[in-house]
Design a protein around this motif. Structure first.
Motif, PDB file in Angstrom:
ATOM      1  N   LYS A  12      15.910 -46.607  52.911  1.00  0.00           N
ATOM      2  CA  LYS A  12      17.172 -46.284  52.392  1.00  0.00           C
ATOM      3  C   LYS A  12      17.549 -44.935  51.484  1.00  0.00           C
ATOM      4  N   SER A  15      16.730 -39.238  54.397  1.00  0.00           N
ATOM      5  CA  SER A  15      17.716 -38.577  54.788  1.00  0.00           C
ATOM      6  C   SER A  15      18.185 -39.572  56.154  1.00  0.00           C
ATOM      7  N   PRO A  16      19.416 -39.831  56.320  1.00  0.00           N
ATOM      8  CA  PRO A  16      19.820 -40.572  57.674  1.00  0.00           C
ATOM      9  C   PRO A  16      19.121 -40.251  58.786  1.00  0.00           C
ATOM     10  N   GLU A  17      18.905 -38.989  59.255  1.00  0.00           N
ATOM     11  CA  GLU A  17      18.306 -38.583  60.225  1.00  0.00           C
ATOM     12  C   GLU A  17      16.727 -38.916  60.552  1.00  0.00           C
ATOM     13  N   ASP A  18      16.277 -39.252  59.407  1.00  0.00           N
ATOM     14  CA  ASP A  18      15.021 -39.676  59.332  1.00  0.00           C
ATOM     15  C   ASP A  18      14.513 -41.273  59.342  1.00  0.00           C
ATOM     16  N   ARG A  19      15.559 -41.859  59.044  1.00  0.00           N
ATOM     17  CA  ARG A  19      15.754 -43.575  59.136  1.00  0.00           C
ATOM     18  C   ARG A  19      15.543 -43.809  60.636  1.00  0.00           C
ATOM     19  N   ARG A  21      16.559 -46.367  62.469  1.00  0.00           N
ATOM     20  CA  ARG A  21      17.695 -46.746  63.272  1.00  0.00           C
ATOM     21  C   ARG A  21      18.576 -45.666  63.369  1.00  0.00           C
ATOM     22  N   GLU A  22      18.906 -45.107  62.454  1.00  0.00           N
ATOM     23  CA  GLU A  22      19.760 -43.864  62.441  1.00  0.00           C
ATOM     24  C   GLU A  22      19.387 -42.812  63.520  1.00  0.00           C
ATOM     25  N   LYS A  23      18.199 -42.658  63.055  1.00  0.00           N
ATOM     26  CA  LYS A  23      17.451 -41.483  64.144  1.00  0.00           C
ATOM     27  C   LYS A  23      17.333 -41.730  65.861  1.00  0.00           C
ATOM     28  N   ILE A  25      20.081 -43.764  66.867  1.00  0.00           N
ATOM     29  CA  ILE A  25      21.284 -43.370  67.309  1.00  0.00           C
ATOM     30  C   ILE A  25      21.630 -41.699  67.543  1.00  0.00           C
ATOM     31  N   LEU A  26      21.171 -41.314  66.767  1.00  0.00           N
ATOM     32  CA  LEU A  26      21.615 -39.667  66.580  1.00  0.00           C
ATOM     33  C   LEU A  26      20.830 -38.807  67.766  1.00  0.00           C
ATOM     34  N   LYS A  27      19.549 -39.439  67.804  1.00  0.00           N
ATOM     35  CA  LYS A  27      18.521 -38.416  68.623  1.00  0.00           C
ATOM     36  C   LYS A  27      18.053 -39.113  70.064  1.00  0.00           C
TER      37      LYS A  27
END
Length: 232
Positions: A12, A15-19, A21-23, A25-27
């Protein structure tokens, strides 16, 4: 001089882009490493390590090899510090879904080589610690009609009943049969019993106007083809 205590940063705090789940979604899913994908399955880490660090520990126990990881049982996984039964079951369930996806019968090509036959059967005969005997039934166009497990044995052998094999072939009106079994030991050498069974099945199939097209011995990502070696 003040000594700063090193602390493990939880996901948590990343950085969001390294988490993971978020990664995803983003990438996109392809951007994640094996450890990050496993971390999503784990959901949480431990008090001293993140889910990604725990996933790396799990992979290390499988020599960083997904195929070897798929061979581990719940009992094997819970021996890893930080992995409980729920986490172990999540990992095994996900890997089993992947295995079933690879073994889907949809859109199978015509079987024109031992390599194509191996590609269809390998997901059924890898990652298991015991021997199994399977058959693949083909129509006159050499397309897969059905594949079926015939028997399950021990670590060094299994029994294949010709009556069961030929009944399945007749029920499906098959024109050709490809035989296959695995060697958990990794040894691809055909035994005397393998040769005798293949000969017996070939003779019986001829009387029913069915061809034994090949017999594959499978050991992980390798195989031995009776047809390629001139043993049919």
């Amino acid at each position: 001089m003040q000594i700063l205590e090193e602390k493990t940063l939880g996901i948590k705090s990343w950085s969001p882009e390294d988490r993971p789940r978020e990664k995803l979604i983003l990438k996109g899913r392809a951007s994640l490493s094996d450890a990050e994908l496993i971390a999503i399955l784990l959901g949480t880490g431990t008090a001293t390590m993140s889910a990604v660090d725990l996933a790396k520990r799990i992979l290390l126990c499988a020599d960083n090899n997904i195929n070897r990881l798929a061979q581990l049982t719940v009992k094997d996984l819970v021996k890893i510090k930080g992995v409980g039964e729920a986490k172990a079951i999540s990992i095994i369930a996900a890997l089993e879904l992947g295995r079933r996806r690879k073994s889907s019968d949809a859109d199978k090509p015509a079987i024109t080589s031992s390599k194509l036959a191996f590609d269809v059967l390998k997901s059924d005969l890898t990652d298991i610690p015991h021997e199994e005997f399977w058959i693949m039934l083909l129509n006159r166009g050499n397309r897969v009609v059905k594949k079926q497990k015939i028997s399950l044995g021990g670590v060094s052998g299994t029994v294949a009943d010709p009556k069961i094999i030929f009944k399945l072939a007749l029920d499906e009106l098959a024109s050709g049969i490809i035989l296959a079994h695995n060697h958990p030991s990794g040894n691809l050498e055909a035994s005397v019993a393998d040769l005798d069974l293949t000969r017996k099945l070939k003779e019986g199939a001829r009387l029913l106007d069915i061809q034994i097209l090949d017999h594959l011995i499978i050991a992980e990502d390798r195989y031995f083809s009776f047809a390629d070696e001139g043993l049919l």
